[in-house]
Motif scaffolding. Structure first.
Motif, PDB file in Angstrom:
ATOM      1  N   ILE A 168       0.880  -1.170   0.000  1.00  0.00           N
ATOM      2  CA  ILE A 168       0.000   0.000   0.000  1.00  0.00           C
ATOM      3  C   ILE A 168       0.911   1.212   0.000  1.00  0.00           C
ATOM      4  O   ILE A 168       1.711   1.392   0.916  1.00  0.00           O
ATOM      5  CB  ILE A 168      -0.942  -0.001   1.219  1.00  0.00           C
ATOM      6  CG1 ILE A 168      -1.792  -1.286   1.204  1.00  0.00           C
ATOM      7  CG2 ILE A 168      -1.829   1.240   1.202  1.00  0.00           C
ATOM      8  CD1 ILE A 168      -2.616  -1.495   2.446  1.00  0.00           C
ATOM      9  N   THR A 169       0.801   2.037  -1.041  1.00  0.00           N
ATOM     10  CA  THR A 169       1.742   3.142  -1.201  1.00  0.00           C
ATOM     11  C   THR A 169       1.020   4.466  -1.400  1.00  0.00           C
ATOM     12  O   THR A 169      -0.067   4.503  -1.954  1.00  0.00           O
ATOM     13  CB  THR A 169       2.687   2.879  -2.397  1.00  0.00           C
ATOM     14  OG1 THR A 169       3.613   3.967  -2.496  1.00  0.00           O
ATOM     15  CG2 THR A 169       1.929   2.747  -3.701  1.00  0.00           C
ATOM     16  N   ASP A 170       1.657   5.524  -0.948  1.00  0.00           N
ATOM     17  CA  ASP A 170       1.111   6.866  -1.172  1.00  0.00           C
ATOM     18  C   ASP A 170       2.022   7.677  -2.082  1.00  0.00           C
ATOM     19  O   ASP A 170       1.896   8.885  -2.169  1.00  0.00           O
ATOM     20  CB  ASP A 170       0.908   7.600   0.155  1.00  0.00           C
ATOM     21  CG  ASP A 170       2.218   8.014   0.795  1.00  0.00           C
ATOM     22  OD1 ASP A 170       3.265   7.426   0.453  1.00  0.00           O
ATOM     23  OD2 ASP A 170       2.213   8.921   1.634  1.00  0.00           O
ATOM     24  N   GLY A 171       2.941   7.006  -2.755  1.00  0.00           N
ATOM     25  CA  GLY A 171       3.885   7.758  -3.572  1.00  0.00           C
ATOM     26  C   GLY A 171       4.239   7.067  -4.866  1.00  0.00           C
ATOM     27  O   GLY A 171       3.937   5.900  -5.085  1.00  0.00           O
ATOM     28  N   VAL A 172       4.909   7.796  -5.707  1.00  0.00           N
ATOM     29  CA  VAL A 172       5.390   7.288  -6.978  1.00  0.00           C
ATOM     30  C   VAL A 172       6.597   6.396  -6.714  1.00  0.00           C
ATOM     31  O   VAL A 172       7.441   6.705  -5.866  1.00  0.00           O
ATOM     32  CB  VAL A 172       5.760   8.463  -7.915  1.00  0.00           C
ATOM     33  CG1 VAL A 172       6.333   7.967  -9.224  1.00  0.00           C
ATOM     34  CG2 VAL A 172       4.545   9.342  -8.162  1.00  0.00           C
ATOM     35  N   ILE A 173       6.709   5.317  -7.435  1.00  0.00           N
ATOM     36  CA  ILE A 173       7.799   4.368  -7.246  1.00  0.00           C
ATOM     37  C   ILE A 173       9.112   5.004  -7.686  1.00  0.00           C
ATOM     38  O   ILE A 173       9.237   5.473  -8.815  1.00  0.00           O
ATOM     39  CB  ILE A 173       7.526   3.077  -8.032  1.00  0.00           C
ATOM     40  CG1 ILE A 173       6.221   2.452  -7.548  1.00  0.00           C
ATOM     41  CG2 ILE A 173       8.690   2.101  -7.896  1.00  0.00           C
ATOM     42  CD1 ILE A 173       5.729   1.327  -8.416  1.00  0.00           C
ATOM     43  N   SER A 174      10.091   5.011  -6.800  1.00  0.00           N
ATOM     44  CA  SER A 174      11.385   5.642  -7.078  1.00  0.00           C
ATOM     45  C   SER A 174      12.332   4.728  -7.846  1.00  0.00           C
ATOM     46  O   SER A 174      13.201   5.206  -8.570  1.00  0.00           O
ATOM     47  CB  SER A 174      12.056   6.067  -5.771  1.00  0.00           C
ATOM     48  OG  SER A 174      11.224   6.940  -5.054  1.00  0.00           O
ATOM     49  N   ASP A 175      12.172   3.433  -7.668  1.00  0.00           N
ATOM     50  CA  ASP A 175      13.082   2.471  -8.311  1.00  0.00           C
ATOM     51  C   ASP A 175      12.333   1.612  -9.336  1.00  0.00           C
ATOM     52  O   ASP A 175      12.366   0.397  -9.288  1.00  0.00           O
ATOM     53  CB  ASP A 175      13.781   1.606  -7.262  1.00  0.00           C
ATOM     54  CG  ASP A 175      12.820   0.726  -6.469  1.00  0.00           C
ATOM     55  OD1 ASP A 175      11.595   1.012  -6.455  1.00  0.00           O
ATOM     56  OD2 ASP A 175      13.279  -0.259  -5.877  1.00  0.00           O
ATOM     57  N   MET A 176      11.674   2.278 -10.290  1.00  0.00           N
ATOM     58  CA  MET A 176      10.792   1.589 -11.234  1.00  0.00           C
ATOM     59  C   MET A 176      11.508   0.485 -12.010  1.00  0.00           C
ATOM     60  O   MET A 176      11.005  -0.634 -12.111  1.00  0.00           O
ATOM     61  CB  MET A 176      10.169   2.589 -12.200  1.00  0.00           C
ATOM     62  CG  MET A 176       9.161   1.965 -13.152  1.00  0.00           C
ATOM     63  SD  MET A 176       7.710   1.283 -12.328  1.00  0.00           S
ATOM     64  CE  MET A 176       6.835   2.784 -11.947  1.00  0.00           C
ATOM     65  N   ALA A 177      12.680   0.757 -12.570  1.00  0.00           N
ATOM     66  CA  ALA A 177      13.378  -0.257 -13.366  1.00  0.00           C
ATOM     67  C   ALA A 177      13.722  -1.476 -12.507  1.00  0.00           C
ATOM     68  O   ALA A 177      13.516  -2.621 -12.926  1.00  0.00           O
ATOM     69  CB  ALA A 177      14.637   0.329 -13.995  1.00  0.00           C
ATOM     70  N   GLN A 178      14.223  -1.242 -11.308  1.00  0.00           N
ATOM     71  CA  GLN A 178      14.580  -2.344 -10.419  1.00  0.00           C
ATOM     72  C   GLN A 178      13.339  -3.109  -9.960  1.00  0.00           C
ATOM     73  O   GLN A 178      13.374  -4.333  -9.815  1.00  0.00           O
ATOM     74  CB  GLN A 178      15.354  -1.830  -9.200  1.00  0.00           C
ATOM     75  CG  GLN A 178      16.686  -1.220  -9.528  1.00  0.00           C
ATOM     76  CD  GLN A 178      16.596   0.289  -9.817  1.00  0.00           C
ATOM     77  OE1 GLN A 178      15.528   0.830 -10.078  1.00  0.00           O
ATOM     78  NE2 GLN A 178      17.739   0.953  -9.786  1.00  0.00           N
TER      79      GLN A 178
END
Length: 115
Positions: free
Chosen positions: A60-70
């Protein structure tokens, strides 16, 4: 569930209990890195390939994924394991679920699926 030594939850009741407990103790902030937790659960799932356990990772997240490629790489690597990954975006942050679309190669055989 808040217990790093034994992070498993049993059944939906265990998931709900862990969620309610975390609402009181977790402070959400960035960066939002999913790959480490996907890889952690994948290691647990890889240790039990006899079909006796199935793992569900609920993020459950409230933010944009910082490590999308990984994160995409971790999801593709986990595709053959007895696990599912559910990601739920909450709050006002921009969460583009389509950005998580990853091509999962067809599994011709798997140690988790008979035949």
């Amino acid at each position: 569930n808040g217990d790093a030594a034994n992070p498993a939850c049993s059944g939906i009741e265990g998931v709900l209990e862990a969620y309610h407990r975390s609402l009181r103790s977790v402070q959400l902030y960035g960066p939002t890195n999913f790959a480490p937790v996907v890889n952690h659960v994948a290691r647990s799932a890889a240790a039990v390939l006899d079909g006796s356990q199935y793992f569900v990772l609920l993020i459950i997240t409230d933010g944009v994924i910082s490590d999308m490629a990984q994160t995409k790489e971790a999801i593709v690597n986990a595709a053959k394991l007895p696990m599912s990954i559910i990601i739920v975006g909450v709050g006002q942050a921009e969460f583009d679920g389509k950005a998580m679309d990853v091509p999962i190669p067809p599994l011709l055989s798997s140690p988790c699926v008979p035949g």
